[in-house]
Design a protein around this motif. Structure first.
Motif: not given
Length: 392
Positions: A151, A169, A171-173, A180, A184, A211, A331, A333
């Protein structure tokens, strides 16, 4: 740090729902665990091509959309919609001398904290720590993390990342459920563990897990075929079981190509099923008697006092390392405002060992010699967890 039973139950249910929702996956029981594989597919070494093509040619399941492709020199994947994979393997193996294995399922491998029973659920936020900058005046040790993508928004110092050598990467979802995805930041966490414990690593990341921490054996074999030639240490915080306990054929082929004739080692997580009887691959190659098995280090997890109850183990385990409540980079977030997390699993015991190996490479000491030196030092220290020597 144990999570609430309710949160862990939700986490486990989500993991199971994800796997069972992938229509091409099948599984069979291995003790209290499961061996997962892809429906309709076989991995076949070259010596088995004629037998497999003969079998598929007369099988009622063979159709126009069947086919095969080369994954690596010496390894092919065959697809035959409607194929009874276990039945095909029984027939193919019965026609050969006992112990001859020319075909196997295309197994599913899963990241070791999440899909193999993440011991305390998902990562939790924690305060940031400081990671020192890479060492000056010494050659960095090329370390490749074969895992999720990295990420981009992370507290992992970018000076440790090889320019152009990191697959990202984005995308998280991916299932759009507002949470999440389960893995991830997995590669970010592993990279943080390595750089916390050595300033000698130059990190590359090859993305093979999605993920949710899922990949096929074929995907992993291809990824291992993409290693940079300079790679000295490979971190594999993933794995799985096979239905009959024998080595997965595709990864055996890929690791043989990656390790034979190279001064290079694999550090692999032992998995988190609490399984004490069945080999967990690829870590179990450390005890498989291959010519290159000494280049594989299988790592179980301890909590500082004892072998973690959730850690797999067996005669194939090389050593035990800290794996409970590990703190590392994660990450950036909303849920992780400091960009750091606590997470548990053999996934994070393995990179601790990878860091220790990397720290010992240099000044005439290669990767294989560094592993031998580390194991000797750990044995000399006398710390044992569940019958295995342990790194503190």
């Amino acid at each position: 740090m144990a999570t609430s039973p309710e949160r862990l139950s939700r986490y486990t249910a989500r993991r199971q729902t994800r796997l069972e929702g992938l229509r091409q996956l099948r599984h069979t029981a291995v003790g209290t665990s499961r061996a997962w594989y892809v429906a309709d597919e076989l991995l076949v070494v070259d010596d088995g091509r004629r037998d497999v093509e003969r079998y598929l040619g007369r099988a009622a399941a063979a159709r126009a959309d069947s086919g095969d492709e080369e994954l690596l020199p010496g390894l092919r994947r065959y697809r035959a919609p409607g194929l009874d994979v276990p039945g095909a393997l029984r027939t193919l193996r019965a026609a050969r001398p006992s112990g001859t294995r020319l075909a196997s399922p295309n197994h599913i491998f899963l990241s070791s904290p999440f899909n193999h029973g993440g011991p305390f659920g998902p990562p939790v936020p924690t305060a940031a720590m400081t990671i020192k900058s890479p060492a000056d005046g010494v050659d960095p040790v090329p370390v490749t993390i074969v895992d999720t993508g990295l990420w981009r928004d992370t507290r992992l110092p970018t000076d440790y990342l090889v320019p152009g050598g990191v697959e990202l990467e984005t995308e998280t979802d991916v299932d759009n459920d507002g949470l999440l995805d389960g893995d991830v930041g997995h590669a970010n966490f592993i990279g943080g563990v390595i750089t916390t414990h050595t300033d000698r690593a130059a990190l590359r990341v090859i993305r093979v897990l999605d993920t949710f921490g899922v990949c096929t054996e074929a995907d992993l074999a291809i990824a291992l075929g993409r290693l940079h030639p300079d790679t000295k240490v490979i971190n594999l915080s993933l794995g799985g079981f096979t239905a009959d306990g024998t080595a997965p054929l595709g990864i055996r082929t890929a690791l043989s190509r990656a390790l034979s004739g190279h001064d290079r080692v694999v550090v692999a997580a032992a998995g988190n099923d609490g399984n004490r009887t069945d080999p967990f691959w690829p870590a179990a190659f450390a005890g498989a008697g291959e010519s290159w098995s000494g280049q594989v280090v299988a790592v179980a997890a301890h909590d500082g006092t004892r072998l973690c109850s959730w850690s797999n183990t067996g005669s194939w385990v090389s050593l035990v390392a800290p794996g409970q409540d590990v703190r590392s980079t994660f990450i950036d977030h909303t849920f992780f405002p400091d960009g750091w997390a606590l997470w548990s699993g053999t996934s994070f015991a393995a990179p601790r060992v990878a860091a220790e190996v990397a720290a010992r490479i240099g000044a005439g000491v290669g990767a294989v010699a560094a592993v031998e030196r580390l194991l000797a030092e750990v044995a000399s220290a006398g710390q044992r967890f569940g019958g295995h020597v342990g790194l503190i």
